[in-house]
Design a protein around this motif. Structure first.
Motif, PDB file in Angstrom:
ATOM      1  N   ASP A  66       1.573   1.981  -0.300  1.00 51.14           N
ATOM      2  CA  ASP A  66       0.758   3.145  -0.007  1.00 51.14           C
ATOM      3  C   ASP A  66       0.256   3.714  -1.341  1.00 51.14           C
ATOM      4  O   ASP A  66       0.866   3.466  -2.384  1.00 51.14           O
ATOM      5  N   ASN A  67      -0.831   4.463  -1.310  1.00 47.33           N
ATOM      6  CA  ASN A  67      -1.345   5.029  -2.568  1.00 47.33           C
ATOM      7  C   ASN A  67      -0.970   6.504  -2.767  1.00 47.33           C
ATOM      8  O   ASN A  67      -0.182   6.827  -3.644  1.00 47.33           O
ATOM      9  N   ASP A  68      -1.490   7.384  -1.904  1.00 49.10           N
ATOM     10  CA  ASP A  68      -1.279   8.829  -2.098  1.00 49.10           C
ATOM     11  C   ASP A  68       0.194   9.190  -1.931  1.00 49.10           C
ATOM     12  O   ASP A  68       0.768   8.992  -0.862  1.00 49.10           O
ATOM     13  N   GLY A  69       0.809   9.710  -2.981  1.00 49.98           N
ATOM     14  CA  GLY A  69       2.214  10.112  -2.926  1.00 49.98           C
ATOM     15  C   GLY A  69       3.175   8.973  -3.220  1.00 49.98           C
ATOM     16  O   GLY A  69       4.369   9.199  -3.363  1.00 49.98           O
ATOM     17  N   THR A  70       2.664   7.744  -3.268  1.00 50.95           N
ATOM     18  CA  THR A  70       3.516   6.590  -3.597  1.00 50.95           C
ATOM     19  C   THR A  70       3.169   6.047  -4.978  1.00 50.95           C
ATOM     20  O   THR A  70       4.041   5.679  -5.751  1.00 50.95           O
ATOM     21  N   LEU A  71       1.867   6.003  -5.288  1.00 54.55           N
ATOM     22  CA  LEU A  71       1.452   5.517  -6.611  1.00 54.55           C
ATOM     23  C   LEU A  71       0.870   6.627  -7.478  1.00 54.55           C
ATOM     24  O   LEU A  71       0.857   6.511  -8.698  1.00 54.55           O
ATOM     25  N   TRP A  72       0.322   7.655  -6.826  1.00 55.82           N
ATOM     26  CA  TRP A  72      -0.171   8.802  -7.598  1.00 55.82           C
ATOM     27  C   TRP A  72       0.032  10.078  -6.801  1.00 55.82           C
ATOM     28  O   TRP A  72       0.348  10.029  -5.612  1.00 55.82           O
ATOM     29  N   ALA A  73      -0.144  11.228  -7.489  1.00 56.25           N
ATOM     30  CA  ALA A  73       0.139  12.532  -6.881  1.00 56.25           C
ATOM     31  C   ALA A  73      -0.839  12.846  -5.753  1.00 56.25           C
ATOM     32  O   ALA A  73      -2.023  12.523  -5.841  1.00 56.25           O
ATOM     33  N   GLU A  74      -0.323  13.497  -4.709  1.00 56.16           N
ATOM     34  CA  GLU A  74      -1.168  13.832  -3.555  1.00 56.16           C
ATOM     35  C   GLU A  74      -1.191  15.336  -3.303  1.00 56.16           C
ATOM     36  O   GLU A  74      -1.726  15.793  -2.294  1.00 56.16           O
ATOM     37  N   GLN A  75      -0.594  16.110  -4.197  1.00 54.00           N
ATOM     38  CA  GLN A  75      -0.577  17.571  -4.059  1.00 54.00           C
ATOM     39  C   GLN A  75      -1.472  18.206  -5.115  1.00 54.00           C
ATOM     40  O   GLN A  75      -1.631  17.619  -6.174  1.00 54.00           O
ATOM     41  N   PRO A  76      -2.043  19.362  -4.930  1.00 53.94           N
ATOM     42  CA  PRO A  76      -1.959  20.162  -3.703  1.00 53.94           C
ATOM     43  C   PRO A  76      -2.788  19.609  -2.549  1.00 53.94           C
ATOM     44  O   PRO A  76      -2.670  20.105  -1.439  1.00 53.94           O
ATOM     45  N   MET A  77      -3.637  18.601  -2.815  1.00 51.96           N
ATOM     46  CA  MET A  77      -4.379  17.957  -1.737  1.00 51.96           C
ATOM     47  C   MET A  77      -4.698  16.531  -2.168  1.00 51.96           C
ATOM     48  O   MET A  77      -4.660  16.215  -3.366  1.00 51.96           O
ATOM     49  N   TYR A  78      -5.019  15.664  -1.200  1.00 55.04           N
ATOM     50  CA  TYR A  78      -5.403  14.292  -1.538  1.00 55.04           C
ATOM     51  C   TYR A  78      -6.539  14.308  -2.556  1.00 55.04           C
ATOM     52  O   TYR A  78      -7.470  15.112  -2.440  1.00 55.04           O
ATOM     53  N   VAL A  79      -6.470  13.428  -3.521  1.00 52.85           N
ATOM     54  CA  VAL A  79      -7.492  13.383  -4.566  1.00 52.85           C
ATOM     55  C   VAL A  79      -8.878  13.154  -3.955  1.00 52.85           C
ATOM     56  O   VAL A  79      -9.864  13.764  -4.352  1.00 52.85           O
ATOM     57  N   GLN A  80      -8.917  12.276  -2.949  1.00 57.07           N
ATOM     58  CA  GLN A  80     -10.219  11.975  -2.354  1.00 57.07           C
ATOM     59  C   GLN A  80     -10.795  13.198  -1.644  1.00 57.07           C
ATOM     60  O   GLN A  80     -12.002  13.356  -1.540  1.00 57.07           O
ATOM     61  N   LEU A  81      -9.907  14.069  -1.176  1.00 62.11           N
ATOM     62  CA  LEU A  81     -10.367  15.299  -0.541  1.00 62.11           C
ATOM     63  C   LEU A  81     -10.961  16.234  -1.601  1.00 62.11           C
ATOM     64  O   LEU A  81     -11.991  16.874  -1.367  1.00 62.11           O
ATOM     65  N   ALA A  82     -10.315  16.289  -2.759  1.00 58.28           N
ATOM     66  CA  ALA A  82     -10.864  17.084  -3.862  1.00 58.28           C
ATOM     67  C   ALA A  82     -12.266  16.584  -4.223  1.00 58.28           C
ATOM     68  O   ALA A  82     -13.189  17.366  -4.441  1.00 58.28           O
ATOM     69  N   PHE A  83     -12.398  15.247  -4.233  1.00 59.78           N
ATOM     70  CA  PHE A  83     -13.716  14.651  -4.481  1.00 59.78           C
ATOM     71  C   PHE A  83     -14.703  15.062  -3.383  1.00 59.78           C
ATOM     72  O   PHE A  83     -15.832  15.471  -3.661  1.00 59.78           O
ATOM     73  N   ALA A  84     -14.243  14.991  -2.129  1.00 65.66           N
ATOM     74  CA  ALA A  84     -15.132  15.309  -1.004  1.00 65.66           C
ATOM     75  C   ALA A  84     -15.558  16.777  -1.036  1.00 65.66           C
ATOM     76  O   ALA A  84     -16.712  17.101  -0.740  1.00 65.66           O
ATOM     77  N   LEU A  85     -14.635  17.675  -1.415  1.00 65.29           N
ATOM     78  CA  LEU A  85     -14.978  19.094  -1.504  1.00 65.29           C
ATOM     79  C   LEU A  85     -16.096  19.311  -2.519  1.00 65.29           C
ATOM     80  O   LEU A  85     -17.064  20.028  -2.256  1.00 65.29           O
ATOM     81  N   ASP A  86     -15.944  18.673  -3.677  1.00 62.49           N
ATOM     82  CA  ASP A  86     -16.990  18.792  -4.694  1.00 62.49           C
ATOM     83  C   ASP A  86     -18.306  18.222  -4.172  1.00 62.49           C
ATOM     84  O   ASP A  86     -19.377  18.741  -4.463  1.00 62.49           O
ATOM     85  N   ARG A  87     -18.217  17.151  -3.395  1.00 64.74           N
ATOM     86  CA  ARG A  87     -19.422  16.547  -2.811  1.00 64.74           C
ATOM     87  C   ARG A  87     -20.057  17.488  -1.781  1.00 64.74           C
ATOM     88  O   ARG A  87     -21.278  17.596  -1.713  1.00 64.74           O
ATOM     89  N   VAL A  88     -19.223  18.152  -0.986  1.00 63.17           N
ATOM     90  CA  VAL A  88     -19.766  19.098   0.003  1.00 63.17           C
ATOM     91  C   VAL A  88     -20.598  20.148  -0.727  1.00 63.17           C
ATOM     92  O   VAL A  88     -21.722  20.456  -0.333  1.00 63.17           O
ATOM     93  N   LYS A  89     -20.046  20.657  -1.830  1.00 65.94           N
ATOM     94  CA  LYS A  89     -20.783  21.671  -2.594  1.00 65.94           C
ATOM     95  C   LYS A  89     -22.106  21.111  -3.127  1.00 65.94           C
ATOM     96  O   LYS A  89     -23.149  21.749  -3.019  1.00 65.94           O
TER      97      LYS A  89
END
Lengths: 330, 330
Positions: A66-89
């Protein structure tokens, strides 16, 4: 042909000698000497020892992570979600309808919690909507630029530097022992492929993830693939063994996860015949990373933690088992 | 670590020496010396020569092969269709509704032509309906047993012995030169994976094909994957580049096909930057195999043949370019 075979055999023999030599060194220097570390080392040793009853031929040495939380940090939110939030903006001016439409409306108001209330499906919808409409090459470029510029809110470091050094060592140790290492993640396959080779040494063809549809179009006389706002696969929970079967076509020998989204992957992997290995990264380290499990929204670990004992899975206590969490620099 | 690197380098040097030595030998002995053979050999030479302007690093050496009509015979019908027909007969007692329902009704009456009138989509429906409802392990077993028992109507040989010896040599030659060889076929991924490793040396994880959905179920306390009668991917035409992007995540350097179903794969592969190679197997040999192209129902080759010249794709004239078609025995 014959000379190639002989050469291959010679190299194999020398590799074995090297392997014996390497036994004296520590393949997992960032791990404290404990049950977790010993279980990994011992398993690899027994399945790679020619003549051993539990020997696994190299073609069958498949390990899934698994990637999120197994190979890299997933807090405070999934990295891809952080990317998506910036994309929404960035994309909001082109999508006036988002002001009225959840989960976009909440996101644009800065209320991440309300947007996430819709669960993993809502997250994937955001991801698909913000990732679609461009070619695969354009998407690659967008992710690359974002990763270069964005910083993690707590650690003020690039997201792709917040990978777990002890797990990088496990990946390398397995590959040195003839394993093919795969990522099998609920995250988007094309998002992960942008950095997986450089960061983890895992090539694109060994990354399996949630996937949107693409469509072939001619653009200036040349064919391009355009990302569609349509989900093809959700590679989470039962979708993980389904995805592994679709992409790899054989049952892995080892599986590594950290949440209930990995439960079925762990079950399916370790239910196979012969030697099998399952491992759960338990986030117990609020000081260096985070401490969370049964109550966490991101990376909830509940049922898989209950089952670990009876299933014989290794549980990593991050605070106790890992000397360091993140690499000092990258 | 250091010694491993040194050993790796030593093996690489010896492999190079071997390669140089091998240049004097013929990697494609079943090919007549002509433009087609020379184009393959020359391309591999230039992209693997260190320092060459057209050198391609080993991680990027991906070659994709269609299966039906490119690696094995597809006449008088796709092998998987022959399997499905036999399955329709075995399963018919459990499906009384098939007597009234096309394309099954025609098949059960022995009218294959009427059943096939529905085109590739109908074929895939038959395939999905006859393949579903069992676990992936049961399906593997069923295909294995069928391949052992079934004989090709014209040649009275096992279907998996009717592979093209010259193409087996291309597969081996590419792998010896650091290429990863993939199958990218309209055929079912799980059907092909049963024999691809033994017959072509292509492991399951390098087989991409049309796919049905699977569902994880508990059976006697253990998780199994049950095949569903639902299509997930049709890996044909534009579905081939889409499938390659999904599974491999990078554009191939070489593509091999034989029909218009391979057109977009050839276009997408050869439209990439740097050296690219496309090849079409043209079935021109009615005596040893079959002669067909623009008018054929199975494996129609029309537009791709028109485009080959302007696109710079190699066209293999099977009658002229191949010394033998099938291996004498297998």
């Amino acid at each position: 042909m014959k000379r190639t075979t002989i050469m291959g055999a010679a190299c194999a023999v020398m590799a074995m000698a090297l392997h014996a030599d390497a036994l004296g060194t520590d393949a997992l220097p960032s791990w404290n000497d404990g049950a977790a570390k010993r279980s990994i080392v011992a398993f690899v040793e027994k399945v790679t020892k020619p003549g051993s009853a539990e020997f696994v031929p190299e073609t069958q040495r498949v390990a899934v992570f698994d990637n999120d939380g197994t190979l890299w940090a997933e807090q405070p939110m999934y990295v891809q979600l952080a990317f998506a939030l910036d994309r929404v903006k960035s994309l909001a001016p082109k999508h006036p309808e988002w002001k009225e439409k959840e989960p976009f409306a909440s996101l644009l108001k800065g209320d991440v919690k309300a947007a996430l209330a819709g669960g993993d499906k809502a997250v994937l919808e955001i991801v698909m909507a913000t990732h679609a409409g461009m070619t695969t090459d354009e998407f690659d470029q967008t992710v690359k630029e974002w990763l270069r510029a964005a910083r993690h809110p707590r650690f003020d470091r690039p997201y792709d530097s917040l990978v777990y050094q002890p797990m990088l060592e496990v990946l390398a140790h397995l590959r040195q022992n003839g394993f093919k290492t795969y990522i099998v993640s609920g995250g988007g396959v094309e998002f992960m492929r942008v950095f997986a080779e450089e960061v983890y040494g895992v090539p694109p063809e060994q990354v399996i993830g949630s996937s949107g549809k693409t469509k072939l179009r001619m653009q200036g006389g040349a064919p391009v693939l355009v990302k569609q706002p349509e989900i093809l696969l959700i590679d989470d929970g039962p979708g993980k063994p389904e995805g592994i079967n679709l992409f790899i076509g054989r049952r892995p020998v080892m599986a590594f996860g950290n949440s209930d989204g990995d439960l079925q992957m762990l079950q399916w992997t370790t239910a196979g015949e012969g030697p099998r290995f399952g491992l759960i990264v338990h986030h117990t380290d609020a000081k260096r990373e985070w401490a969370y499990d049964r109550e966490s929204h991101t990376g909830r670990l509940d049922k898989a933690l209950d089952d670990a004992g009876s299933e014989g899975w290794t549980v990593v206590d991050m605070a106790r088992d890992w000397k360091i969490v993140f690499p000092a620099t990258r």
